[in-house]
Enzyme design. Structure first.
Site, PDB file in Angstrom:
ATOM      1  CB  ALA A  94      56.062  48.237 -50.736  1.00 30.09           C
ATOM      2  CE1 TYR A 119      51.276  38.354 -45.739  1.00 25.74           C
ATOM      3  CE2 TYR A 119      53.505  39.084 -46.233  1.00 25.74           C
ATOM      4  CZ  TYR A 119      52.144  39.335 -46.181  1.00 25.74           C
ATOM      5  OH  TYR A 119      51.651  40.552 -46.585  1.00 25.74           O
ATOM      6  CE  LYS A 152      49.987  38.202 -48.918  1.00 28.34           C
ATOM      7  NZ  LYS A 152      48.642  38.587 -49.327  1.00 28.34           N
TER       8      LYS A 152
HETATM    9  P1  NAP Z   1      44.688  44.387 -41.880  1.00 26.16           P
HETATM   10  O1  NAP Z   1      44.958  45.784 -41.481  1.00 26.16           O
HETATM   11  O2  NAP Z   1      44.955  43.312 -40.880  1.00 26.16           O
HETATM   12  O3  NAP Z   1      43.213  44.249 -42.411  1.00 26.16           O
HETATM   13  C1  NAP Z   1      42.801  42.994 -42.889  1.00 26.16           C
HETATM   14  C2  NAP Z   1      41.380  42.719 -42.513  1.00 26.16           C
HETATM   15  O4  NAP Z   1      41.103  41.362 -42.928  1.00 26.16           O
HETATM   16  C3  NAP Z   1      41.115  42.745 -41.001  1.00 26.16           C
HETATM   17  O5  NAP Z   1      39.826  43.255 -40.755  1.00 26.16           O
HETATM   18  C4  NAP Z   1      41.200  41.264 -40.610  1.00 26.16           C
HETATM   19  O6  NAP Z   1      40.463  40.969 -39.449  1.00 26.16           O
HETATM   20  C5  NAP Z   1      40.600  40.615 -41.825  1.00 26.16           C
HETATM   21  N1  NAP Z   1      41.004  39.212 -42.022  1.00 26.16           N
HETATM   22  C6  NAP Z   1      42.211  38.657 -41.815  1.00 26.16           C
HETATM   23  N2  NAP Z   1      42.180  37.342 -42.156  1.00 26.16           N
HETATM   24  C7  NAP Z   1      40.928  37.102 -42.593  1.00 26.16           C
HETATM   25  C8  NAP Z   1      40.278  35.965 -43.121  1.00 26.16           C
HETATM   26  N3  NAP Z   1      40.903  34.776 -43.239  1.00 26.16           N
HETATM   27  N4  NAP Z   1      38.981  36.074 -43.505  1.00 26.16           N
HETATM   28  C9  NAP Z   1      38.325  37.251 -43.401  1.00 26.16           C
HETATM   29  N5  NAP Z   1      38.884  38.373 -42.918  1.00 26.16           N
HETATM   30  C10 NAP Z   1      40.178  38.294 -42.520  1.00 26.16           C
HETATM   31  O7  NAP Z   1      45.604  44.002 -43.174  1.00 26.16           O
HETATM   32  P2  NAP Z   1      46.117  44.919 -44.389  1.00 26.16           P
HETATM   33  O8  NAP Z   1      47.426  45.498 -44.001  1.00 26.16           O
HETATM   34  O9  NAP Z   1      45.033  45.788 -44.879  1.00 26.16           O
HETATM   35  O10 NAP Z   1      46.436  43.776 -45.455  1.00 26.16           O
HETATM   36  C11 NAP Z   1      45.527  43.408 -46.475  1.00 26.16           C
HETATM   37  C12 NAP Z   1      46.286  42.630 -47.539  1.00 26.16           C
HETATM   38  O11 NAP Z   1      47.351  43.439 -48.048  1.00 26.16           O
HETATM   39  C13 NAP Z   1      46.932  41.343 -47.036  1.00 26.16           C
HETATM   40  O12 NAP Z   1      46.811  40.331 -48.008  1.00 26.16           O
HETATM   41  C14 NAP Z   1      48.388  41.731 -46.870  1.00 26.16           C
HETATM   42  O13 NAP Z   1      49.240  40.633 -47.036  1.00 26.16           O
HETATM   43  C15 NAP Z   1      48.558  42.711 -48.019  1.00 26.16           C
HETATM   44  N6  NAP Z   1      49.699  43.611 -47.834  1.00 26.16           N
HETATM   45  C16 NAP Z   1      49.678  44.592 -46.891  1.00 26.16           C
HETATM   46  C17 NAP Z   1      50.789  45.411 -46.750  1.00 26.16           C
HETATM   47  C18 NAP Z   1      50.829  46.539 -45.750  1.00 26.16           C
HETATM   48  O14 NAP Z   1      51.857  47.241 -45.696  1.00 26.16           O
HETATM   49  N7  NAP Z   1      49.799  46.762 -44.953  1.00 26.16           N
HETATM   50  C19 NAP Z   1      51.915  45.221 -47.565  1.00 26.16           C
HETATM   51  C20 NAP Z   1      51.885  44.215 -48.507  1.00 26.16           C
HETATM   52  C21 NAP Z   1      50.778  43.409 -48.643  1.00 26.16           C
HETATM   53  P3  NAP Z   1      41.272  40.862 -38.037  1.00 26.16           P
HETATM   54  O15 NAP Z   1      41.826  42.222 -37.772  1.00 26.16           O
HETATM   55  O16 NAP Z   1      40.228  40.424 -37.073  1.00 26.16           O
HETATM   56  O17 NAP Z   1      42.349  39.829 -38.265  1.00 26.16           O
END
Ligand code: NAP
Length: 256
Positions: free
Chosen positions: A183, A152, A156
């Protein structure tokens, strides 16, 4: 501030839930058209219902170049233009150095990184036409590390490098490319991760207490606000930037 996004078309990977879901909803509020690349049926439909005929879901998990091309083609066939993409889909899948293996590592990097390139590559002809924008959602783990998640964090970190690389390559076309580093954002992914601790509530309180601004997490809507701004003409001289929307988590003094 009028972002002037009305009827502009944006592809958002992972655009049905969490940060991506807030971006899709925010675009609809601005009169723009989100093309949501995400397999989540229920959450996708809830967003489509907000803007019938002015939104679209491609219900797939995006991994391959062919899929990325299909998404772009579908957006063009349906709406005739693409003005920007938000590379957002990803998952912190915990493939570490000690507790991991080479195959799992390659798989993790591939799932978290390669589709960022694929979508940008196939959308590029249309981004050039419209002087569009790319926003890459990275993570603070790219610059701080987290431990136990080599795949991961590799992805990133590479997203940040590609943001600079593409910003340079696309200067002649006036296509802007920026990255956001969240974050701690309470999303469905985060909610399921926190459940992996013996006492999730205690862990959540501990994390919140370490976030300088307000001792609380960033909301998905706060990330989306920055994405919408970067996609808009109001950010017309911002490119190649790594923007931390994190309540000071990454940079401010730990004693705060
Ligand atoms: P999330 O809650 O899991 O939402 C992501 C969405 O994307 C879900 O609907 C998921 O479906 C879908 N998904 C995952 N892989 C996919 C793919 N290959 N193609 C199409 N759809 C896909 O994630 P999030 O926390 O919003 O994170 C979004 C981004 O922010 C990511 O890149 C993550 O690394 C980054 N980020 C998040 C945080 C945090 O604190 N949340 C911190 C730093 C960075 P499923 O649920 O079916 O998998």
């Amino acid at each position: 501030m009028n972002l002037n996004l009305t009827d502009k078309v944006f592809l958002i990977s992972g655009g049905a839930k969490g940060i991506g879901g807030a971006i899709s909803r925010g675009l609809i509020e601005e009169g723009a058209i989100p093309v949501i690349i995400d397999p989540s049926d229920k959450e996708g439909k809830e967003i489509l219902d907000l803007a019938p005929g002015k939104s679209l879901q491609v219900p797939i998990r995006l991994f391959s170049p062919e899929q990325a091309k299909e998404c772009v083609d579908l957006a063009i066939q349906t709406f005739g233009r693409v003005d920007g993409i938000v590379n957002n889909a990803g998952a912190n899948d915990g493939v570490g150095l000690e507790h991991g293996n080479p195959e799992a590592y390659v798989d993790s990097v591939s799932k978290n990184l390669f589709h960022y390139y694929y979508l940008a590559h196939y959308a590029l002809p249309y981004l050039k036409e419209n002087k569009g924008a790319i926003v890459n959602i990275s993570s603070k783990t790219a610059v701080t590390g987290q431990g136990g998640t080599s795949g991961y964090t590799s992805a990133k970190g590479a997203q940040l490098a590609l943001t600079r690389e593409w910003a340079v390559e696309l200067l002649p076309y006036q296509v802007r490319v920026n990255a956001i580093l969240p974050a701690e954002v309470f999303t469905p992914m985060y909610a399921s991760w926190i459940q992996s601790f013996a006492n999730p509530e205690e862990k959540l309180n501990e994390i919140n207490s370490r976030i300088p601004f307000g001792n609380r997490m960033t909301t998905p809507e706060e990330i989306a606000a920055m994405v919408l701004f970067l996609l808009s003409e109001k950010a017309s001289h911002i490119t190649g930037q790594h923007l931390y929307v994190d309540g000071g988590y990454t940079h401010l003094d730990r004693s705060l």
